[in-house]
Design a protein around this motif. Structure first.
Motif, PDB file in Angstrom:
ATOM      1  N   PRO A  25       0.838  -1.196   0.000  1.00 11.87           N
ATOM      2  CA  PRO A  25       0.000   0.000   0.000  1.00 11.87           C
ATOM      3  C   PRO A  25       0.880   1.256   0.000  1.00 11.87           C
ATOM      4  CG  PRO A  25       0.094  -0.903   2.206  1.00 11.87           C
ATOM      5  CD  PRO A  25       0.885  -1.828   1.308  1.00 11.87           C
ATOM      6  N   PRO A  26       0.408   2.333  -0.620  1.00 11.44           N
ATOM      7  CA  PRO A  26       1.226   3.551  -0.659  1.00 11.44           C
ATOM      8  C   PRO A  26       1.294   4.220   0.710  1.00 11.44           C
ATOM      9  CG  PRO A  26      -0.919   3.924  -1.684  1.00 11.44           C
ATOM     10  CD  PRO A  26      -0.839   2.471  -1.339  1.00 11.44           C
ATOM     11  N   ALA A  27       2.386   4.895   0.941  1.00  8.02           N
ATOM     12  CA  ALA A  27       2.529   5.673   2.179  1.00  8.02           C
ATOM     13  C   ALA A  27       1.625   6.894   2.080  1.00  8.02           C
ATOM     14  CB  ALA A  27       3.982   6.100   2.361  1.00  8.02           C
ATOM     15  N   TRP A  28       1.289   7.464   3.220  1.00 12.80           N
ATOM     16  CA  TRP A  28       0.360   8.598   3.253  1.00 12.80           C
ATOM     17  C   TRP A  28       0.828   9.735   2.341  1.00 12.80           C
ATOM     18  CZ3 TRP A  28      -4.420   9.186   4.763  1.00 12.80           C
ATOM     19  CH2 TRP A  28      -4.932  10.471   4.909  1.00 12.80           C
ATOM     20  N   GLY A  29       2.081  10.059   2.365  1.00 10.25           N
ATOM     21  CA  GLY A  29       2.606  11.150   1.542  1.00 10.25           C
ATOM     22  C   GLY A  29       2.565  10.863   0.048  1.00 10.25           C
TER      23      GLY A  29
END
Length: 188
Positions: A72-76
């Motif tokens: 999953p992608p990081a928040w940023g």
């Protein structure tokens, strides 16, 4: 490949289904599930394999040029979230798979060596599709492929099959059923 619009007019369109996806590795798998469902709904399962292969190649290319996010992608990383869009258009005698991405570079057929592990996607599309092309859109491009709906294979006659035997299985044999019942009764 020259830029050209998809091969249909609005009055020819019988069905349309569309899905927007995050440009992630899972987009290819998700698009295949979506297209399988749409083709089943349209009762066009005869061309499912060809459509899924064409769409897989087009979505893979779209994800690659849009920029793959880790899963999953990081928040940023959500700020640079790229999307690809998949549309399936049903025509009277074919379906068109359209895939939009954020790159304005037109697709290019590649000639690759026998040992290459990739680069054959558009060659597969060219072989499976009746025709294909691309056109520029606001913010990118769309690549489309038209897959002809082949007529179903002729059905085997229901009368006599090979060697004079019926092509359909025979119904229950009443004499055999009576003998089986008599045998069961005797055993009890």
């Amino acid at each position: 490949m020259t830029c050209q619009a998809p091969p249909y007019q609005p009055q020819q369109v019988r069905f349309v289904d569309q899905l927007s996806l995050v440009a992630a590795q899972s987009a290819v798998r998700t698009s295949r599930h979506f297209l399988r469902f749409a083709l089943a709904k349209w009762q066009a399962a005869l061309i499912e394999d060809d459509v899924l292969l064409v769409a897989s190649e087009l979505v893979t290319n779209a994800v690659t040029v849009t920029g793959v996010l880790p899963e999953p992608p990081a928040w940023g990383e959500l700020e640079r979230l790229g999307l690809v869009h998949v549309r399936l258009v049903g025509l009277p005698d074919s379906v068109v798979v359209e895939v939009w991405d954020e790159s304005d570079e037109p697709p290019r057929l590649q000639r690759v060596g026998d040992d290459a592990e990739g680069g054959r996607g558009l060659l597969l599309v060219q072989e499976l599709a009746e025709r294909w092309g691309s056109y520029r859109t606001t913010g990118g491009k769309a690549v489309w492929a038209q897959v002809a709906v082949r007529p179903p294979l002729p059905r085997r006659p229901t009368g006599e099959g090979r060697g004079g035997r019926p092509a359909t299985p025979p119904g229950p044999d009443p004499a055999l059923l009576r003998r089986v019942r008599a045998g069961l009764d005797a055993a009890l």
